[in-house]
Scaffold this active site. Structure first.
Site, mmCIF file in Angstrom:
data_model
loop_
_atom_site.group_PDB
_atom_site.id
_atom_site.type_symbol
_atom_site.label_atom_id
_atom_site.label_comp_id
_atom_site.label_asym_id
_atom_site.label_seq_id
_atom_site.Cartn_x
_atom_site.Cartn_y
_atom_site.Cartn_z
ATOM 1 N N GLU A 159 7.172 1.618 2.743
ATOM 2 C CA GLU A 159 6.582 2.592 2.213
ATOM 3 C C GLU A 159 6.806 4.074 2.354
ATOM 4 O O GLU A 159 5.914 4.875 2.556
ATOM 5 C CB GLU A 159 5.035 2.398 2.298
ATOM 6 N N GLU A 239 3.297 -6.407 -1.412
ATOM 7 C CA GLU A 239 1.946 -6.178 -0.464
ATOM 8 C C GLU A 239 0.733 -6.439 -1.257
ATOM 9 O O GLU A 239 0.171 -5.480 -2.024
ATOM 10 C CB GLU A 239 1.523 -5.042 0.572
#
Length: 619
Positions: A159, A239
């Site tokens: 991320e 995710e």
């Protein structure tokens, strides 16, 4: 042979055939090795064909240059067990992982370079990362699918688009390292949040761009965003949030099972590849690296010990309705293994244990800090003292008589994260980062002032991950800047792992006392063996805040009044069936008069029930 991206048909290829993975995250670093096989078997029986795992750098290199891949840190054994279970692996080696883990997996020794710019092309940072990946990546190379192993893809960073630095040179350097160590055929990918800014800064040519999102999102729009950055190839949600984390003071997070089922079914029907975050995890610790990290948006918020996450498998590995619902969805898209789901591990409530007082922390420094203090005119941080986790004690003397209550102030908000203040052994109160920057103290000139500082976990997400601990700026008493400190690094884990305070003949215990006292105090007791070593849950009713060890192993923090977590998970393998089980509690503020702790057969992860239940149990 191998696994590739098919850009023409918008899918992955495995051994030349279209392939869709349905995966779940499992954190080997949060689960005792003894239970790895059990958790993997349950994930396989739920119909998953892959697991996704993080590698926390600071778990394997807590001390600079010393690498540990043994016991609970034996990554290759975990990969082997997954392989034997029939599960492919999506590997996320960082170097930064977030994961609500202390400093996002980055080792705190990086902060010994005071101006280091983490997660960037900063020379010191890149050198440390390169050295670490030169150890880690050759270890996992034989486990790549193209080399006959089970690792089908490898994530680069994590991320990265959520981080302010947006340093493409850093990402290019990582891409070069990963390609050098893992070869040209490995599928490398990135994962980023579902916004244009995050996808812009987190993606890089040559790394397959994937997205992450939960149940409250327009799926079509989210995958359209992935398509803007990756016009061809498989849809991937790396995710998919089946639950969420808890901070101290939050309500326990719950994500609705029906929403999880509906969104999962919708994604799978689009042909998307999905990893459920998180499928199973728990808070098991083996060192004072309490793995729980923290967030810092408008203030510092520490993550609770439990990583139950309202996940499909509980922290004790119990299948939930959510897991069975997920299996029912997966059945619509692929064959799931026949046979029953492995049962929950047995639990037992061992009942009440009464503890005795060992002594306050200031009276035990010869045991907890055998090397003695470092003297310094001004306070030194944990990092300057090369003690990265746990607690340190700062000692000075009062510069003048304080007949009236006098403010002790942290003017620059420099207590990271909580400071417990005593004068001549009398507890005065506490300072807390972002919340309590001043307390009143009294005493006489020359009195000893002890300040025990607790690291509540380094920030693991966002721009404030350079999170130094201890007294990071001066304290002021009235009009005086406090100077001439003695700073004691405390090796509490080491002392307790060495069986103190239970059977340390070098430091015989003073007469144990039954009455509690205020301030940081150790208490001890034993759970007598009954021939069973089943999982159990420890509840500290009416205790205030502190830390617990059982048989030398750090279980984590308790803070029942702040909540929501009320119990600590005790894995059965920690307990002895034949020897007394040693319990050590460091209570930081105030213990209850009864000095009892309770072993229960079920967890309580939501906010407090009234102490009435406890009074009824005693009656």
């Amino acid at each position: 042979q191998g696994r590739h991206v098919d850009y023409k048909n918008n899918c992955f290829l495995k051994d030349g055939r279209p392939f869709q993975y349905i995966s779940g995250s499992i954190h080997y670093s949060r689960i005792p090795r003894y239970y790895w096989k059990d958790r993997l078997a349950k994930m396989y029986m739920a119909g998953l064909n892959a697991v996704q795992i993080y590698v926390p750098w600071n778990y394997h290199e807590a001390v600079h240059g010393v690498h540990n891949f043994t016991g609970d840190r034996d990554l290759e054994h975990f990969l082997s067990l997954a392989n034997d279970t029939g599960l492919l692996v999506i590997l996320r080696p960082g170097p930064y992982i977030c994961a609500e883990w202390e400093m996002g997996g980055l080792p705190a020794w990086l902060l010994e370079k005071p101006n280091i710019l983490l997660r960037s092309a900063d020379t010191d940072y890149v050198e440390a990362v390169s050295n670490w990946l030169a150890v880690l990546l050759p270890k996992v190379k034989p486990w790549l699918y193209t080399n006959g192993g089970n690792i089908i893809s490898v994530q680069v960073e994590n991320e990265y688009g959520s981080y302010y630095a947006c340093d493409y040179n850093y990402m290019r350097h990582l891409r070069t390292l990963f390609r050098f160590f893992l070869g040209e055929d490995t599928v490398l990918f990135t994962t980023d949040g579902n916004t244009d800014k995050e996808m812009s800064c987190g993606t890089l040519e040559g790394l397959y761009a994937t997205v992450d999102f939960g149940t409250d999102v327009n799926i079509t729009k989210a995958f359209d965003r992935q398509r803007r950055f990756e016009p061809h190839g498989p849809l991937v949600n790396s995710e998919f949030y089946t639950g969420w984390l808890d901070h101290w003071g939050d309500q326990h997070a719950v994500v609705d099972t029906q929403k999880v089922s509906r969104v999962l079914a919708e994604m799978l029907s689009m042909g998307a590849n999905v990893n459920m975050y998180i499928c199973t995890a728990n808070p098991f610790l083996s060192v004072l690296v309490s793995p729980a990290g923290a967030d810092h948006d408008n203030r510092f918020r520490s993550v609770v010990t439990s990583y139950d996450y309202n996940a499909p498998l509980t922290e004790a590995g119990d299948p939930t309705e959510k897991l069975l619902a997920i299996r029912d969805v997966i059945k619509l898209f692929r064959d799931v293994p026949s046979g029953p789901m492995p049962p929950a591990t047995p639990k037992f409530g061992y009942g009440f244990v009464t503890l005795s007082k060992v002594g306050n922390i200031s009276s035990l420094l010869n045991i907890l800090s055998p090397q003695g203090p470092v003297k310094s005119q001004y306070p030194l941080t944990f990092e300057q003292m090369k003690q990265y986790y746990g607690y340190m004690l700062y000692r000075t003397t009062l510069p003048r008589d304080l007949s009236e209550p006098t403010p002790l102030i942290s003017p620059l908000n420099g207590v990271h994260d909580r400071a417990y203040v005593s004068v001549n052994g009398e507890y005065q109160g506490l300072l807390e980062r972002d919340t309590t920057l001043v307390i009143n103290v009294t005493g006489r000139q020359g009195d000893t002032m002890d300040i025990l500082v607790e690291n509540m976990g380094r920030v693991n997400f966002g721009s404030k991950i350079n999170d130094y601990k201890g007294l990071v700026s001066n304290l002021i008493l009235g009009k005086y800047v406090l100077t001439d400190w003695e700073i004691y690094p405390l090796d509490i884990d080491g002392a307790i792992a060495g069986r103190w305070p239970h059977s340390d003949s070098r430091h015989p215990l003073p007469g144990l006392q039954r009455e509690p006292s205020s301030g940081p105090v150790f208490y001890t007791g034993t759970l007598q063996p009954i021939g069973l070593a089943w999982d159990t849950f420890l509840k500290l009713i009416e205790w205030t805040k502190g830390q617990v060890w059982i048989n030398g192993v750090n279980l984590g923090r308790y803070w029942p009044a702040r909540g929501p977590q009320q119990t600590l998970y005790v894995p059965g393998p920690l307990l002895s069936t034949s020897q007394p089980n040693n319990i050590t509690v460091l209570e930081l503020e105030k213990a209850p008069a009864h000095l009892q702790v309770l072993f229960m057969d079920r967890p309580q992860l939501d906010s407090p029930v009234q102490p009435l239940i406890y009074k009824m149990a005693q009656a």
